[in-house]
Scaffold this active site. Structure first.
Site, PDB file in Angstrom:
ATOM      1  N   GLN A 144      -7.221  -5.009   9.953  1.00  0.00           N
ATOM      2  CA  GLN A 144      -6.071  -4.673  10.793  1.00  0.00           C
ATOM      3  C   GLN A 144      -6.381  -3.511  11.745  1.00  0.00           C
ATOM      4  O   GLN A 144      -5.467  -2.827  12.206  1.00  0.00           O
ATOM      5  CB  GLN A 144      -4.859  -4.332   9.925  1.00  0.00           C
ATOM      6  CG  GLN A 144      -4.340  -5.514   9.114  1.00  0.00           C
ATOM      7  CD  GLN A 144      -3.012  -5.230   8.459  1.00  0.00           C
ATOM      8  OE1 GLN A 144      -1.982  -5.120   9.113  1.00  0.00           O
ATOM      9  NE2 GLN A 144      -3.033  -5.101   7.136  1.00  0.00           N
TER      10      GLN A 144
ATOM     11  N   LYS B 289       0.810  -1.219   0.000  1.00  0.00           N
ATOM     12  CA  LYS B 289       0.000   0.000   0.000  1.00  0.00           C
ATOM     13  C   LYS B 289       0.841   1.266   0.000  1.00  0.00           C
ATOM     14  O   LYS B 289       0.456   2.263  -0.608  1.00  0.00           O
ATOM     15  CB  LYS B 289      -0.948   0.015   1.198  1.00  0.00           C
ATOM     16  CG  LYS B 289      -0.268   0.188   2.546  1.00  0.00           C
ATOM     17  CD  LYS B 289      -1.273   0.308   3.652  1.00  0.00           C
ATOM     18  CE  LYS B 289      -0.594   0.469   4.993  1.00  0.00           C
ATOM     19  NZ  LYS B 289       0.237   1.689   5.083  1.00  0.00           N
ATOM     20  N   THR B 290       1.997   1.244   0.700  1.00  0.00           N
ATOM     21  CA  THR B 290       2.832   2.444   0.751  1.00  0.00           C
ATOM     22  C   THR B 290       3.314   2.818  -0.646  1.00  0.00           C
ATOM     23  O   THR B 290       3.373   3.995  -1.007  1.00  0.00           O
ATOM     24  CB  THR B 290       4.031   2.230   1.692  1.00  0.00           C
ATOM     25  OG1 THR B 290       3.545   1.870   2.986  1.00  0.00           O
ATOM     26  CG2 THR B 290       4.863   3.498   1.808  1.00  0.00           C
TER      27      THR B 290
ATOM     28  N   ASP C 126      -3.644   7.632   5.055  1.00  0.00           N
ATOM     29  CA  ASP C 126      -3.053   6.298   5.186  1.00  0.00           C
ATOM     30  C   ASP C 126      -3.523   5.671   6.491  1.00  0.00           C
ATOM     31  O   ASP C 126      -3.870   6.372   7.446  1.00  0.00           O
ATOM     32  CB  ASP C 126      -1.528   6.431   5.171  1.00  0.00           C
ATOM     33  CG  ASP C 126      -0.837   5.083   5.177  1.00  0.00           C
ATOM     34  OD1 ASP C 126      -1.457   4.093   4.741  1.00  0.00           O
ATOM     35  OD2 ASP C 126       0.327   5.018   5.616  1.00  0.00           O
ATOM     36  N   GLU C 127      -3.542   4.337   6.547  1.00  0.00           N
ATOM     37  CA  GLU C 127      -3.951   3.600   7.758  1.00  0.00           C
ATOM     38  C   GLU C 127      -5.302   4.098   8.267  1.00  0.00           C
ATOM     39  O   GLU C 127      -5.501   4.325   9.476  1.00  0.00           O
ATOM     40  CB  GLU C 127      -2.880   3.733   8.863  1.00  0.00           C
ATOM     41  CG  GLU C 127      -1.508   3.221   8.470  1.00  0.00           C
ATOM     42  CD  GLU C 127      -1.401   1.701   8.446  1.00  0.00           C
ATOM     43  OE1 GLU C 127      -2.441   1.035   8.615  1.00  0.00           O
ATOM     44  OE2 GLU C 127      -0.291   1.194   8.237  1.00  0.00           O
TER      45      GLU C 127
ATOM     46  N   ARG D 273       2.297 -11.377   9.995  1.00  0.00           N
ATOM     47  CA  ARG D 273       3.675 -10.872  10.101  1.00  0.00           C
ATOM     48  C   ARG D 273       4.653 -11.926   9.582  1.00  0.00           C
ATOM     49  O   ARG D 273       5.796 -11.611   9.269  1.00  0.00           O
ATOM     50  CB  ARG D 273       4.050 -10.558  11.556  1.00  0.00           C
ATOM     51  CG  ARG D 273       3.214  -9.515  12.284  1.00  0.00           C
ATOM     52  CD  ARG D 273       3.049  -8.254  11.517  1.00  0.00           C
ATOM     53  NE  ARG D 273       1.804  -8.274  10.765  1.00  0.00           N
ATOM     54  CZ  ARG D 273       1.471  -7.390   9.835  1.00  0.00           C
ATOM     55  NH1 ARG D 273       2.304  -6.423   9.515  1.00  0.00           N
ATOM     56  NH2 ARG D 273       0.314  -7.476   9.195  1.00  0.00           N
TER      57      ARG D 273
END
Length: 742
Positions: free
Chosen positions: A244, A33-34, A213-214, A621
């Protein structure tokens, strides 16, 4: 189009090139996504000719904002002129320029938590520090939800009638002083923009593109800010993952992302479902659990790395075996050419680190703690150990200085120095010296010393097996403030540890931090008591316990000194599940996956859904290998207690899991490829793991395992007394009575 677009997959490219309607980029874990955000900023400038000063991108950490800015500049240097900030730094920037419209001078100071508490202490004159801190937390939470003192919904934050009055007085005092707190950095800009349409119009015209973002971590006030600075012509693009959203305790509201399409009409959703981090079987395990949630928009992650190894579900006898299993797993991998830094141990609370720290030190496995201190370096643990040290050795000047006035008892440094100087007449016994000096001390110091001495006298009496009736001096022990978290005594030495922690006031002292930090400290103190439960309730048991701890601490210092911080194969990471957000590791072990530990028994409804998301975050993770550990017994509240598999382990798709150890009877059989199935467990008749039983000779206990033998299923029982036995299920003794279970 530049080459910078060629690295994007079709969905990422679609998101970058999207314009016009509001856009929700639903970005799964490890989906890049970044890259999408930074590329989109550069593309808007480079290909669409957008003035970079008209772009506002907000996120939640300074690190993330810096990373976005740097990566966007690598594509087009003009991106440095775009405004990339955290929500709070944007709010501060806004108020420095427009705060006068809300009665603020541009030179205002931003109050932190301690400043808030100091201000509230003047308003709540007779309140305890714990009550003041709790009120400060309620005010911060109210501002997160964009609620003022007169708001009808404020009772959802704090139902006490006086809270509205205190909140209103706090706001009046803040206005008079001319400063702001962190909640104001979001709330006040919204209020100014709503009350000044011309200013709102100016900002809507300035920022033609707003990106967040987020977004799953945004709170209600942050949503209101986004809504207020965006106009009908503003292109709004938010990026996040509803699966998340794990920071509800900080005010994050998952509804923001779930309801974004309703709040911004015409929204288009692009799902980034290609995962570049984890193997397919890891994603299958993680997704099969989070898919049980009702509150989600839904997506299906697809691995770009292939199927990979089967995740492992390890059923272990107890937490000591859990630590030993993890250590062996890591040590064997390193012997075969692996690295320590490929591994991460994940747990629900910081207190669970103790067993792993102890085991790793003994085996010489280097480790690092992320987001917390090593167990014996934590303030609350040092406090408890200092109390125990004075109990064992009243000549311990260092421990005495640390604890005689903690929490504050009116015993100042000058008084402590007098006691230490006077102690030579009593063989350096500081407690006797303090008692002898009582007539010469002021009322407050005298009461404080009496309290401290009485606590330790009662501790010694317990260790000696004496009864406490008549020993307690009336009025010398402080009234106990009800603890929000249970701090329970149990077997062996745990009772004296818990008694000292409570009666000395240390438990309340550490609970007076904010609710989250205070409860974490109590959890750590409980874990210390759990460790003490293995030792006898006697002076010999206490000395053995302290010796064990000191050896561990010395070994840790020796390891650090010998290594001088350099480890050829790196270090294992010990970390809580919450702290793993944004990180990745080649090999992940999620520990303590038991009902009552993860999730806790008190989690219901929306809380369970967030715990599932936390499970999903932890599992995703892992890049190459994933392990889950579940114990049949765990030391909880000072007692060895039977535990059962977490709800989440039961929800995992069993077709893609390898099970080792003694799985509980009836845990389930998977459906999937041959060789991938979870093995069936032999029938145990009417017995199930976790069943509570009663035996005529041994009392109460619990079934800890059922295994197959040539003569049929063998049932293992651990009694509360510590005794263990086994019997054949088909021929169980009539002296066993089942008292709970299915």
């Amino acid at each position: 189009m530049g080459d910078y677009l060629s690295v994007l997959n079709p969905e990422q490219r679609q998101a970058v090139l999207h314009t016009g309607k509001p856009l929700l980029i639903l970005a799964g874990a490890g989906s890049g996504k970044t890259r999408v955000i930074t590329t989109k900023i550069a593309w808007l400038i480079r290909e669409q000719g957008l003035d970079p000063r008209s772009i506002l991108a907000v996120t939640f950490t300074n690190k993330a904002a810096r990373e976005m800015s740097e990566r966007a500049r690598l594509i087009d240097d003009r991106a440095s002129a775009a405004m990339l900030r955290t929500f709070h730094s944007f709010g501060a920037w806004f108020l420095r320029r427009n705060g006068t419209l809300g009665g603020l001078d541009s030179g205002f100071v931003i109050y932190d938590d301690d400043d808030q508490i100091s201000l509230l202490s003047g308003i709540m004159e007779n309140a305890s520090r714990a009550e003041v801190r709790e009120t400060a937390g309620s005010i911060s939470r109210a501002k997160d939800y964009f609620l003022g003192p007169a708001d009808p919904e404020l009772d959802r934050i704090n139902y006490q009638p006086k809270f509205r009055r205190i909140y209103a007085a706090y706001e009046e005092r803040m206005a008079k002083i001319g400063n702001v707190d962190f909640g104001d950095l979001i709330k006040k800009p919204v209020e100014i923009l709503r009350e000044n349409p011309e200013v709102a119009s100016r900002f809507k015209n300035r920022f033609r593109v707003i990106m967040v973002d987020e977004y799953q971590d945004a709170n209600i006030a942050q949503f209101e800010l986004l809504k207020t600075i965006s106009g009908t012509e503003t292109y709004v693009c938010v990026v996040g993952d509803d699966d998340q959203s794990i920071y509800r305790f900080r005010g994050a509201e998952v509804r923001n992302i779930l309801e974004f399409p309703d709040r911004f009409p015409g929204t288009e959703i692009i799902r980034l479902e290609r995962n570049y981090r984890s193997t397919a079987l890891i994603l299958q395990a993680a997704s099969s659990v989070v898919a049980r949630n009702q509150g989600r928009l839904g997506k299906t992650l697809r691995s770009e790395k292939g199927e990979g190894k089967l995740p492992v579900m390890a059923f272990l006898p107890d937490q000591d075996e859990e630590a030993a299993y993890c250590a062996s797993l890591i040590a064997n991998a390193v012997k075969k050419g692996g690295r320590y830094d490929e591994w991460a141990i994940l747990y629900r609370t910081n207190a669970q680190s103790l067993g792993f720290e102890t085991e790793f030190l003994r085996r010489g496995i280097p480790y690092r703690m992320v987001g917390s201190l090593k167990f014996y370096e934590r303030e609350e643990i040092k406090d408890a150990l200092a109390l125990l040290s004075v109990l064992v050795n009243p000549r311990d000047e260092v421990a005495f200085r640390r604890m005689v006035n903690k929490p504050s008892r009116g015993v100042g440094p000058a008084t402590v120095d007098r006691i230490i100087g006077y102690s030579e007449e009593f063989g350096s016994d500081l407690l006797k010296a303090a008692g002898a000096l009582l007539p010469e001390l002021g009322t407050k110091a005298r009461t404080g010393i009496e309290t401290f001495n009485t606590v330790l006298e009662e501790g010694k009496a317990l260790l000696a097996g004496e009864k406490l009736e008549g020993k307690r001096k009336r009025g010398k022990i402080r009234d106990q403030v009800p603890l929000k978290e249970t701090l329970a005594a149990g077997e062996g030495l745990s009772s004296i540890v818990v008694k000292l922690i409570k009666d000395s006031g240390i438990a309340d002292y550490h609970l007076e931090h904010d609710e989250i930090a205070g409860n974490q400290r109590l959890n750590n103190l409980q874990e210390l008591a759990n460790a003490a439960s293995l030792y006898a309730l006697s002076m010999e048991g206490l000395l053995e316990f302290l010796e064990h701890i000191e050896l561990d601490r010395s070994l840790a210092e020796e390891t650090a000194e010998n290594s001088k911080g350099v480890f050829p194969n790196g270090t294992v990471t010990l970390i809580t599940l919450h702290n793993t957000k944004g990180l990745e590791f080649k090999k992940v072990i999620i520990t303590g996956v038991e009902q009552g530990v993860f999730p806790r028994e008190d989690k219901k409804g929306e809380d369970i859904e967030e715990e599932r998301r936390l499970f999903y975050v932890g599992a995703t993770r892992a890049m190459d290998e994933l392990y889950f550990c579940c114990c049949a017994l765990r030391r909880l509240y000072g007692r060895t207690t039977p535990t059962g598999p977490s709800l989440f382990l039961r929800e995992i798709d069993k077709g893609g899991i390898r099970v080792i150890g003694n799985a509980p009877y009836g845990f389930g059989v998977g459906t999937g490829k041959p060789g991938n199935r979870m093995p069936a467990v032999s029938p145990g008749g009417r017995w199930r793991q976790g069943d509570r039983v009663f035996h005529d000779d041994h009392g109460y206990g619990a079934v800890t395992g059922i295994r197959e033998s040539d003569e049929g299923p063998v049932v293992s029982v651990h009694f509360d007394t510590g005794h263990e036995t086994r019997f054949l299920s088909e021929h169980q003794s009539s002296r066993f009575t089942k008292i709970s279970g299915d």
